[in-house]
Write a protein that holds these residues in place. Structure first.
Motif, PDB file in Angstrom:
ATOM      1  N   PHE A 158       0.851  -1.189   0.000  1.00  0.00           N
ATOM      2  CA  PHE A 158       0.000   0.000   0.000  1.00  0.00           C
ATOM      3  C   PHE A 158       0.888   1.240   0.000  1.00  0.00           C
ATOM      4  N   HIS A 159       0.397   2.301  -0.684  1.00  0.00           N
ATOM      5  CA  HIS A 159       1.190   3.517  -0.801  1.00  0.00           C
ATOM      6  C   HIS A 159       0.543   4.721  -0.127  1.00  0.00           C
ATOM      7  N   ASN A 160      -0.621   4.517   0.474  1.00  0.00           N
ATOM      8  CA  ASN A 160      -1.261   5.601   1.231  1.00  0.00           C
ATOM      9  C   ASN A 160      -2.123   5.007   2.338  1.00  0.00           C
ATOM     10  N   GLY A 161      -2.553   5.874   3.223  1.00  0.00           N
ATOM     11  CA  GLY A 161      -3.275   5.406   4.396  1.00  0.00           C
ATOM     12  C   GLY A 161      -4.664   4.871   4.108  1.00  0.00           C
ATOM     13  N   SER A 162      -5.401   5.527   3.240  1.00  0.00           N
ATOM     14  CA  SER A 162      -6.780   5.094   2.981  1.00  0.00           C
ATOM     15  C   SER A 162      -6.816   3.702   2.361  1.00  0.00           C
ATOM     16  N   ASP A 163      -5.906   3.429   1.418  1.00  0.00           N
ATOM     17  CA  ASP A 163      -5.847   2.095   0.817  1.00  0.00           C
ATOM     18  C   ASP A 163      -5.445   1.051   1.852  1.00  0.00           C
ATOM     19  N   ALA A 164      -4.499   1.409   2.707  1.00  0.00           N
ATOM     20  CA  ALA A 164      -4.052   0.480   3.744  1.00  0.00           C
ATOM     21  C   ALA A 164      -5.185   0.183   4.717  1.00  0.00           C
ATOM     22  N   LEU A 165      -5.909   1.222   5.105  1.00  0.00           N
ATOM     23  CA  LEU A 165      -7.016   1.063   6.048  1.00  0.00           C
ATOM     24  C   LEU A 165      -8.085   0.128   5.486  1.00  0.00           C
ATOM     25  N   ALA A 166      -8.319   0.241   4.175  1.00  0.00           N
ATOM     26  CA  ALA A 166      -9.341  -0.594   3.531  1.00  0.00           C
ATOM     27  C   ALA A 166      -8.842  -2.002   3.233  1.00  0.00           C
ATOM     28  N   GLY A 167      -7.573  -2.121   2.877  1.00  0.00           N
ATOM     29  CA  GLY A 167      -7.075  -3.403   2.396  1.00  0.00           C
ATOM     30  C   GLY A 167      -6.394  -4.316   3.387  1.00  0.00           C
ATOM     31  N   LEU A 168      -5.850  -3.763   4.463  1.00  0.00           N
ATOM     32  CA  LEU A 168      -5.101  -4.604   5.401  1.00  0.00           C
ATOM     33  C   LEU A 168      -5.933  -5.710   6.049  1.00  0.00           C
ATOM     34  N   PRO A 169      -7.146  -5.429   6.526  1.00  0.00           N
ATOM     35  CA  PRO A 169      -7.905  -6.515   7.169  1.00  0.00           C
ATOM     36  C   PRO A 169      -8.128  -7.708   6.256  1.00  0.00           C
ATOM     37  N   GLY A 170      -8.374  -7.446   4.978  1.00  0.00           N
ATOM     38  CA  GLY A 170      -8.616  -8.540   4.039  1.00  0.00           C
ATOM     39  C   GLY A 170      -7.385  -9.354   3.725  1.00  0.00           C
ATOM     40  N   SER A 171      -6.220  -8.709   3.727  1.00  0.00           N
ATOM     41  CA  SER A 171      -4.990  -9.434   3.415  1.00  0.00           C
ATOM     42  C   SER A 171      -4.462 -10.196   4.634  1.00  0.00           C
ATOM     43  N   ALA A 172      -4.895  -9.792   5.829  1.00  0.00           N
ATOM     44  CA  ALA A 172      -4.574 -10.493   7.077  1.00  0.00           C
ATOM     45  C   ALA A 172      -3.110 -10.912   7.205  1.00  0.00           C
ATOM     46  N   PRO A 173      -2.182  -9.971   7.063  1.00  0.00           N
ATOM     47  CA  PRO A 173      -0.763 -10.339   7.186  1.00  0.00           C
ATOM     48  C   PRO A 173      -0.369 -10.615   8.632  1.00  0.00           C
ATOM     49  N   GLU A 174       0.658 -11.404   8.793  1.00  0.00           N
ATOM     50  CA  GLU A 174       1.180 -11.645  10.143  1.00  0.00           C
ATOM     51  C   GLU A 174       1.978 -10.441  10.631  1.00  0.00           C
ATOM     52  N   VAL A 175       2.629  -9.750   9.696  1.00  0.00           N
ATOM     53  CA  VAL A 175       3.443  -8.586  10.037  1.00  0.00           C
ATOM     54  C   VAL A 175       3.136  -7.450   9.062  1.00  0.00           C
ATOM     55  N   VAL A 176       3.023  -6.238   9.599  1.00  0.00           N
ATOM     56  CA  VAL A 176       2.868  -5.045   8.769  1.00  0.00           C
ATOM     57  C   VAL A 176       4.072  -4.140   8.991  1.00  0.00           C
ATOM     58  N   MET A 177       4.760  -3.819   7.894  1.00  0.00           N
ATOM     59  CA  MET A 177       5.824  -2.822   7.934  1.00  0.00           C
ATOM     60  C   MET A 177       5.153  -1.487   7.636  1.00  0.00           C
ATOM     61  N   MET A 178       4.981  -0.656   8.660  1.00  0.00           N
ATOM     62  CA  MET A 178       4.143   0.526   8.568  1.00  0.00           C
ATOM     63  C   MET A 178       4.950   1.826   8.579  1.00  0.00           C
ATOM     64  N   ASP A 179       4.869   2.569   7.479  1.00  0.00           N
ATOM     65  CA  ASP A 179       5.479   3.900   7.437  1.00  0.00           C
ATOM     66  C   ASP A 179       4.670   4.804   8.373  1.00  0.00           C
ATOM     67  N   ILE A 180       5.354   5.581   9.194  1.00  0.00           N
ATOM     68  CA  ILE A 180       4.644   6.390  10.186  1.00  0.00           C
ATOM     69  C   ILE A 180       4.026   7.649   9.582  1.00  0.00           C
ATOM     70  N   GLN A 181       4.596   8.145   8.474  1.00  0.00           N
ATOM     71  CA  GLN A 181       4.108   9.394   7.880  1.00  0.00           C
ATOM     72  C   GLN A 181       3.706   9.159   6.433  1.00  0.00           C
ATOM     73  N   LEU A 182       2.417   9.002   6.212  1.00  0.00           N
ATOM     74  CA  LEU A 182       1.885   8.787   4.873  1.00  0.00           C
ATOM     75  C   LEU A 182       1.273  10.082   4.347  1.00  0.00           C
TER      76      LEU A 182
END
Length: 210
Positions: free
Chosen positions: A34-58
């Protein structure tokens, strides 16, 4: 079985570089980018990763906000914050929100890969500079610890005996003082530790005596 990983990073070249290196490992697999917060917010639950590498400033929101909103939906996912920022507020807000790791951008790929494995094994990987900030924070005395330091040696001795389960009379006999004096010491202890009963006093004593 490989570790499933999602990368939330607005810098596309860095995002793709992370993906390439991670996917080269036998025990890891990038399942979403994901390259922005809104896409990440919508897509992360469905992809259900074990680990998220999260940029703090999007571009559209902070990674901390995303983690705060998704943590309950994704209780099994471990978040590692990746950032150029080292200010205390962001560090401690991230940790309070549930981040299990905090890496400064510029870390080697080896460090990043070892951090992913580490967090999956129950660790809390951090860049050295961040770990030092956290350590310094916890070395600072809290108001509760300062209250404990305000106790006199006799008050600490009485509290120690109280924590061992001795009654007021037994404490008085052990210290060769009157029961009224024991009560006075305990009353002063409650006031200094900002507690209202024996259980609270003993709990604080056990936390801070070392």
């Amino acid at each position: 079985m490989s570790i499933s990983i999602a990368i939330v990073e607005d810098e596309k070249n860095y995002n793709n570089a992370l993906k390439k290196v991670i996917n080269y490992q036998d025990d890891m697999n990038v399942v979403a980018q994901f390259h922005n917060g809104s896409d990440a917010l919508a897509g992360l639950p469905g992809s259900a990763p074990e680990v998220v590498m999260m940029d703090i400033q999007l571009p559209d929101m902070q990674g901390i906000e995303i983690m705060e909103k998704l943590k309950r939906q994704m209780p099994g996912t471990r978040f590692i914050m990746c950032t150029s920022f080292e200010d205390d507020e962001k560090v401690f807000r991230s940790l309070k929100a549930g981040a299990l790791g905090y890496l400064v951008k510029g870390e080697s790929m080896d460090k990043i890969l070892s951090s992913i494995r580490d967090v999956c094994n129950g660790g809390a990987p951090m860049s050295f500079s961040i770990a030092r900030k956290v350590l310094s924070h916890f070395e600072m005395k809290s108001p509760e610890a300062e209250g404990f330091d305000d106790l006199t040696e006799r008050e600490k001795e009485v509290l120690q005996l109280l924590s061992e389960g001795l009654l007021y009379k037994e404490i008085a006999d052990r210290k060769c003082i009157s029961i009224d004096t024991v009560k006075k010491h305990i009353g002063n202890t409650y006031r200094k530790l900002h507690v209202s009963n024996k259980v609270e006093a003993v709990n604080k004593f056990n936390r801070f005596k070392n």
